[in-house]
Scaffold this active site. Structure first.
Site, mmCIF file in Angstrom:
data_model
loop_
_atom_site.group_PDB
_atom_site.id
_atom_site.type_symbol
_atom_site.label_atom_id
_atom_site.label_comp_id
_atom_site.label_asym_id
_atom_site.label_seq_id
_atom_site.Cartn_x
_atom_site.Cartn_y
_atom_site.Cartn_z
ATOM 1 N N ASP A 28 30.005 -8.360 -50.927
ATOM 2 C CA ASP A 28 31.103 -7.494 -51.328
ATOM 3 C C ASP A 28 31.002 -7.228 -52.834
ATOM 4 O O ASP A 28 31.317 -8.098 -53.654
ATOM 5 C CB ASP A 28 32.433 -8.192 -50.975
ATOM 6 C CG ASP A 28 33.646 -7.368 -51.381
ATOM 7 O OD1 ASP A 28 33.486 -6.386 -52.142
ATOM 8 O OD2 ASP A 28 34.755 -7.706 -50.944
ATOM 9 N N GLU A 80 12.605 -15.540 -73.058
ATOM 10 C CA GLU A 80 12.160 -16.303 -71.891
ATOM 11 C C GLU A 80 11.410 -15.392 -70.940
ATOM 12 O O GLU A 80 11.049 -15.801 -69.842
ATOM 13 C CB GLU A 80 13.336 -17.021 -71.215
ATOM 14 C CG GLU A 80 14.410 -16.140 -70.646
ATOM 15 C CD GLU A 80 14.294 -15.943 -69.147
ATOM 16 O OE1 GLU A 80 13.844 -14.842 -68.790
ATOM 17 O OE2 GLU A 80 14.651 -16.838 -68.382
ATOM 18 N N CYS A 112 18.471 -19.047 -73.121
ATOM 19 C CA CYS A 112 19.204 -17.949 -73.773
ATOM 20 C C CYS A 112 19.456 -18.150 -75.258
ATOM 21 O O CYS A 112 20.109 -17.323 -75.885
ATOM 22 C CB CYS A 112 20.530 -17.711 -73.064
ATOM 23 S SG CYS A 112 20.357 -17.122 -71.367
ATOM 24 N N THR A 153 23.313 -10.421 -63.013
ATOM 25 C CA THR A 153 23.578 -10.371 -64.461
ATOM 26 C C THR A 153 22.323 -10.310 -65.342
ATOM 27 O O THR A 153 22.412 -9.831 -66.473
ATOM 28 C CB THR A 153 24.390 -11.620 -64.895
ATOM 29 O OG1 THR A 153 23.732 -12.784 -64.372
ATOM 30 C CG2 THR A 153 25.814 -11.556 -64.378
ATOM 31 N N THR A 201 25.787 -25.505 -63.558
ATOM 32 C CA THR A 201 25.579 -24.724 -64.784
ATOM 33 C C THR A 201 26.829 -24.610 -65.656
ATOM 34 O O THR A 201 26.724 -24.287 -66.820
ATOM 35 C CB THR A 201 25.102 -23.291 -64.460
ATOM 36 O OG1 THR A 201 26.052 -22.697 -63.587
ATOM 37 C CG2 THR A 201 23.735 -23.303 -63.819
ATOM 38 N N HIS A 234 28.151 -17.162 -76.235
ATOM 39 C CA HIS A 234 27.150 -16.656 -75.295
ATOM 40 C C HIS A 234 27.848 -16.180 -74.014
ATOM 41 O O HIS A 234 28.797 -16.804 -73.547
ATOM 42 C CB HIS A 234 26.115 -17.746 -74.986
ATOM 43 C CG HIS A 234 25.139 -17.323 -73.927
ATOM 44 N ND1 HIS A 234 24.406 -16.179 -74.042
ATOM 45 C CD2 HIS A 234 24.817 -17.870 -72.726
ATOM 46 C CE1 HIS A 234 23.654 -16.040 -72.957
ATOM 47 N NE2 HIS A 234 23.887 -17.061 -72.145
ATOM 48 N N LYS A 239 32.865 -14.011 -67.555
ATOM 49 C CA LYS A 239 33.908 -15.000 -67.315
ATOM 50 C C LYS A 239 33.823 -16.213 -68.241
ATOM 51 O O LYS A 239 34.818 -16.649 -68.819
ATOM 52 C CB LYS A 239 33.766 -15.457 -65.852
ATOM 53 C CG LYS A 239 34.912 -16.249 -65.314
ATOM 54 C CD LYS A 239 34.714 -16.535 -63.827
ATOM 55 C CE LYS A 239 33.526 -17.454 -63.595
ATOM 56 N NZ LYS A 239 33.279 -17.768 -62.174
ATOM 57 N N ARG A 243 36.726 -18.231 -70.774
ATOM 58 C CA ARG A 243 37.245 -19.569 -70.492
ATOM 59 C C ARG A 243 36.988 -20.521 -71.665
ATOM 60 O O ARG A 243 37.834 -21.343 -72.007
ATOM 61 C CB ARG A 243 36.598 -20.092 -69.208
ATOM 62 C CG ARG A 243 37.527 -21.025 -68.542
ATOM 63 C CD ARG A 243 37.337 -21.295 -67.094
ATOM 64 N NE ARG A 243 37.725 -22.690 -66.932
ATOM 65 C CZ ARG A 243 36.939 -23.608 -66.396
ATOM 66 N NH1 ARG A 243 35.761 -23.266 -65.919
ATOM 67 N NH2 ARG A 243 37.348 -24.848 -66.338
ATOM 68 N N ASN A 266 23.713 -10.056 -68.905
ATOM 69 C CA ASN A 266 23.252 -11.141 -69.775
ATOM 70 C C ASN A 266 21.831 -10.853 -70.223
ATOM 71 O O ASN A 266 20.902 -10.948 -69.425
ATOM 72 C CB ASN A 266 23.304 -12.482 -69.023
ATOM 73 C CG ASN A 266 22.787 -13.638 -69.864
ATOM 74 O OD1 ASN A 266 22.561 -13.482 -71.068
ATOM 75 N ND2 ASN A 266 22.594 -14.784 -69.243
#
Ligand SMILES: [Zn+2]
Lengths: 345, 132
Positions: A28, A80, A112, A153, A201, A234, A239, A243, A266
């Site tokens: 979805d 990377e 990253c 991402t 992660t 980063h 999301k 946070r 990302n």
């Protein structure tokens, strides 16, 4: 005073919507997009790689400031997704901008955060007067395995910073790093796509290191988060940085100038460099910027910058906003061709 | 397919940053680089000079049948680009939608992969032009 004297960003023109990727794998799209807070991601063209992106960012950075490329004594390219396992992008950048032959450099890898690790390296070299200017680049054409969570991402883009001690546009007030051996994401040699530790992660990886580095710098410098006008964390998705900010009681307004993941994705080593470039595009003299990168494996580099009046002298287009707006949508089939996810290519 | 290594290496200044030649005796500018000025011959004095990275499309063509190594990029455009100093060069066009490609359209240099040499050889990088 040592700090950023110029910067340059680059985002490829192509975009794929998260909902288009979700459709291919029977998910979805709306739900995935909202969960990650990422609408679309930037995709490099078939003739682009992390090295061509690094060169574009380096040229933008040089073009903004009046710096003789022969005075750039070091070039570090963090990525990377290097096009070569052996053979540095750093020397290709050096040749392309005319910095050869009196220049050192290397390609760096720390998931990253290799771009910000390069910034620390050249900062030290400039501060110790080993070189006059140093260039640190974060550039990636990040790959997620088809039908893996990261495919939504993993994006392409980057930015370059020239660090020096004359005509500084943003003073690097202080920096520190918080690193531990945390196996949250990796790619073994000769493997095409990375693996990751799923739920592992978030808390023990991203939040622990980002907040750890921010708090470490706060204790070292004795600042209050309210002292900063802009904050860049980063953005592996849209999301996580929200946070992290919430945990440190930093309001969203301070994140907004560099909050690019929802429309870029990302860009791995190029993520924090791109976000910091977006902040520098609009920052006013005297403003302070807190920057915390994150690289799996794992570590975070924290920086405190103070913008100087020189920022106005390098405020020349194209801005990150221009790259974000100049886009062409592609479908999953073209994306698979561009990023060589079709086996015969 | 694939270009030979010495050629890729020798062409880097031209392909990476548009380095051409200027004759200090007569002032003529050349791209690609030359070792001697064909006009002044022995009296000529050739030095390196960087070409401007902006120009306009002088002529163009759409390619539907590619040489080996370029098949996955089809269809693509090639153009004769007239640089701001009047020098004309042949180049592939990158990221340029069909409706923006016309004679006289402003272009700027971009740095791209030209050929990958089968995924094992050296990657030949160099200039392409992008319609602004
Ligand atoms: Zn001559």
């Amino acid at each position: 005073m040592v700090g950023i004297v110029s910067y340059g960003a680059y985002i490829p023109r192509y975009r794929i919507k998260v909902s288009d990727i979700a459709r291919v794998w029977g998910k979805d799209g709306e739900h995935v997009s909202q969960g990650l807070r990422v609408k679309e991601k930037a995709v490099a063209a078939i003739d682009e790689d992390s090295c061509t992106i690094a060169v574009e960012t380096a040229k933008q950075a040089l073009g903004r400031a009046d710096i003789d490329p022969r005075n750039i004594g070091a070039i570090f390219v963090g990525s990377e997704s290097k096009p070569f396992a052996v053979n540095p992008s750093a020397s290709t950048v050096a040749e392309a901008i005319g910095a050869v032959p009196n220049v050192t450099g290397a390609d760096l890898e720390f998931a990253c955060k290799a771009g910000t690790a390069g910034m620390q390296a050249v900062y030290g070299m400039v501060k110790s007067k080993m070189i006059k200017y140093g260039m640190a680049i974060g550039a990636d054409t990040a790959q997620g395995k088809p039908n893996d969570a990261l495919e939504f991402t993993a994006a392409s883009g980057g930015a370059a910073f020239i660090i020096g001690d004359q005509n500084v546009i943003a003073e690097l007030e202080d920096t520190c790093s918080f690193s531990t051996d945390t196996p949250d994401f990796w790619r073994r040699a000769h493997q095409e796509f990375p693996e990751h530790g799923g739920r592992f992660t978030a808390e023990p990886a991203y939040y622990k290191h980002v907040i750890g580095a921010a708090e470490m710098l706060r204790e070292k410098m004795g600042f209050d988060y309210d002292d900063f006008d802009h904050v860049v964390f980063h953005q592996p998705n849209g999301k996580f940085p929200l946070r992290a900010a919430k945990k440190l009681k930093i309001p969203f307004e301070k994140l907004s100038a560099g909050y690019i993941s929802p429309v870029v994705g990302n860009t791995y080593s190029g993520n924090v460099p791109l976000a910091l470039s977006a902040v520098l595009d609009i920052a006013k003299p005297g403003e302070k910027i807190l920057v915390v990168s994150y690289g799996s494996g794992a570590g975070s580099d924290a920086f405190s910058f103070k913008v100087t009046p020189n920022i106005k002298k390098v405020r020349k287009a194209p801005f990150v906003k221009d790259f974000i707006e100049d886009k062409v949508y592609i479908d999953y089939a073209i994306y698979a061709k561009f990023r060589k996810k079709i086996k015969s290519i | 397919m694939g270009e030979n290594l010495p050629l890729v290496w020798r062409k880097m200044p031209e392909r990476y940053r548009l380095v051409g030649s200027k004759c200090l005796n007569c002032g003529r500018i050349y791209f690609p680089r030359r070792k001697i000025c064909p006009h002044c011959r022995r009296k000529g004095k050739i030095v390196d000079i960087k070409m401007p990275e902006k120009g306009k499309i002088y002529s163009f063509s759409e390619v539907h049948s590619a040489p080996p190594g370029f098949e996955n990029e089809l269809p693509y455009f090639v153009a004769i680009v007239e640089l701001q100093n009047g020098i004309k060069l042949f180049s592939m066009l990158a990221d340029s939608p069909r409706n923006k490609i016309r004679i006289g359209a402003p272009v700027k240099m971009v740095f791209r992969k030209i050929t990958e040499n089968d995924g094992k050889g050296i990657i030949a990088y160099g200039y392409k032009f992008k319609v602004l």
